[in-house]
Design a protein around this motif. Structure first.
Motif, mmCIF file in Angstrom:
data_model
loop_
_atom_site.group_PDB
_atom_site.id
_atom_site.type_symbol
_atom_site.label_atom_id
_atom_site.label_comp_id
_atom_site.label_asym_id
_atom_site.label_seq_id
_atom_site.Cartn_x
_atom_site.Cartn_y
_atom_site.Cartn_z
ATOM 1 N N SER A 120 -11.636 -5.888 -5.560
ATOM 2 C CA SER A 120 -10.764 -4.718 -5.384
ATOM 3 C C SER A 120 -9.376 -5.131 -4.905
ATOM 4 O O SER A 120 -8.419 -4.370 -5.042
ATOM 5 N N THR A 121 -9.257 -6.326 -4.364
ATOM 6 C CA THR A 121 -7.955 -6.852 -3.974
ATOM 7 C C THR A 121 -7.084 -7.063 -5.218
ATOM 8 O O THR A 121 -5.874 -6.952 -5.155
ATOM 9 N N CYS A 161 -7.273 -2.307 -9.214
ATOM 10 C CA CYS A 161 -7.115 -0.989 -8.604
ATOM 11 C C CYS A 161 -7.140 0.068 -9.708
ATOM 12 O O CYS A 161 -7.289 -0.260 -10.880
ATOM 13 N N ARG A 173 -6.056 3.076 -2.552
ATOM 14 C CA ARG A 173 -7.342 3.329 -1.890
ATOM 15 C C ARG A 173 -8.422 2.365 -2.358
ATOM 16 O O ARG A 173 -8.381 1.823 -3.453
ATOM 17 N N TYR A 174 -9.418 2.205 -1.480
ATOM 18 C CA TYR A 174 -10.619 1.455 -1.823
ATOM 19 C C TYR A 174 -11.661 2.464 -2.278
ATOM 20 O O TYR A 174 -11.931 3.432 -1.569
ATOM 21 N N ALA A 190 -12.150 -5.333 2.620
ATOM 22 C CA ALA A 190 -12.872 -4.564 1.598
ATOM 23 C C ALA A 190 -14.374 -4.621 1.836
ATOM 24 O O ALA A 190 -15.095 -3.655 1.580
ATOM 25 N N ARG A 248 -15.405 2.904 -2.899
ATOM 26 C CA ARG A 248 -16.670 2.269 -2.533
ATOM 27 C C ARG A 248 -17.681 2.333 -3.676
ATOM 28 O O ARG A 248 -17.855 3.359 -4.308
ATOM 29 N N SER A 259 -16.276 -5.564 -4.078
ATOM 30 C CA SER A 259 -15.306 -5.284 -3.021
ATOM 31 C C SER A 259 -14.244 -6.380 -2.933
ATOM 32 O O SER A 259 -13.070 -6.085 -2.729
ATOM 33 N N GLU A 310 -16.889 -1.454 2.217
ATOM 34 C CA GLU A 310 -18.079 -1.316 1.375
ATOM 35 C C GLU A 310 -19.349 -1.192 2.202
ATOM 36 O O GLU A 310 -20.204 -0.358 1.916
ATOM 37 N N ASN A 316 0.807 -1.229 0.000
ATOM 38 C CA ASN A 316 0.000 0.000 0.000
ATOM 39 C C ASN A 316 0.834 1.269 0.000
ATOM 40 O O ASN A 316 0.286 2.362 -0.037
#
Length: 187
Positions: free
Chosen positions: A103-104, A107, A84-85, A160, A87, A100, A164, A72
């Motif tokens: 998202s791993t 990106c 960043r995540y 994640a 949403r 979600s 979410e 990160n």
């Protein structure tokens, strides 16, 4: 939402640092690494009981710290990826769960375009390699690297879900409190 604005390296560091000291990160280590690890007798070289529990917890926390610093901060700066995540916030629950979880692996680059999340995935496996330093000597090697890389990746998929859905849960609780408060005032 507004226009995408990439993070500076300093902002990526700040995000990583705040995740490292977040209570959720500590809770994961205590509950999953220490608690579940103790119950399942993972890493038998740590023995059983309080000493083993805290060694498992510490190792789990270090896995998250290593993965976070590398996946990160360092790699996102080098690879120009955004850690960043973002949403989704709308749609059916299954679509949001899948979004979600993915998202791993997906990106945004600093250019705002979606791409494979090499920073996160590689960071988790590099961290798995580093874990060979502090796990019991009889477990060290490629299998430990792969197992820990996968574990931190799965924990990221779980995290994640919290990003979410926690705002929805908070809103639900707030509305419930408001209704209860209004009903009390009407009496």
């Amino acid at each position: 939402g507004g226009a995408f604005v990439p993070l500076t390296p300093s902002q990526k560091w700040s995000l990583s640092w705040h995740t490292i000291i977040d209570p959720y990160t500590f809770a994961l280590a205590f509950v999953i690494g220490g608690g579940l690890g103790e119950i399942e007798d993972d890493h038998q070289g740590y023995d059983w009981g309080a000493a083993g529990y805290f060694k498992r917890t510490g190792a789990s926390y270090l896995d998250n710290v290593d993965g976070n610093l590398i996946g990160n901060f360092l790699l996102p700066v080098l690879l120009h990826q955004d850690p960043r995540y973002f949403r989704k916030g709308k749609g059916s629950v299954p679509t949001r769960v899948i979004y979600s979880a993915l998202s791993t692996f997906i990106c945004r680059g600093d250019n705002g375009k979606k791409q494979f999340n090499l920073s996160n995935v590689a960071g988790n496996f590099i961290s798995g390699g580093i874990s060979n330093i502090y796990y019991p000597s009889d477990e060290r090697g490629a299998a430990l690297t792969i197992e820990n890389g996968i574990t931190v990746t799965l924990e990221g998929m779980l995290g994640a879900q919290l990003f979410e859905f926690s705002p929805d849960f908070s809103n639900y609780l707030q509305k419930r409190r408001d209704r209860k408060h209004m009903a009390m005032q009407e009496k």
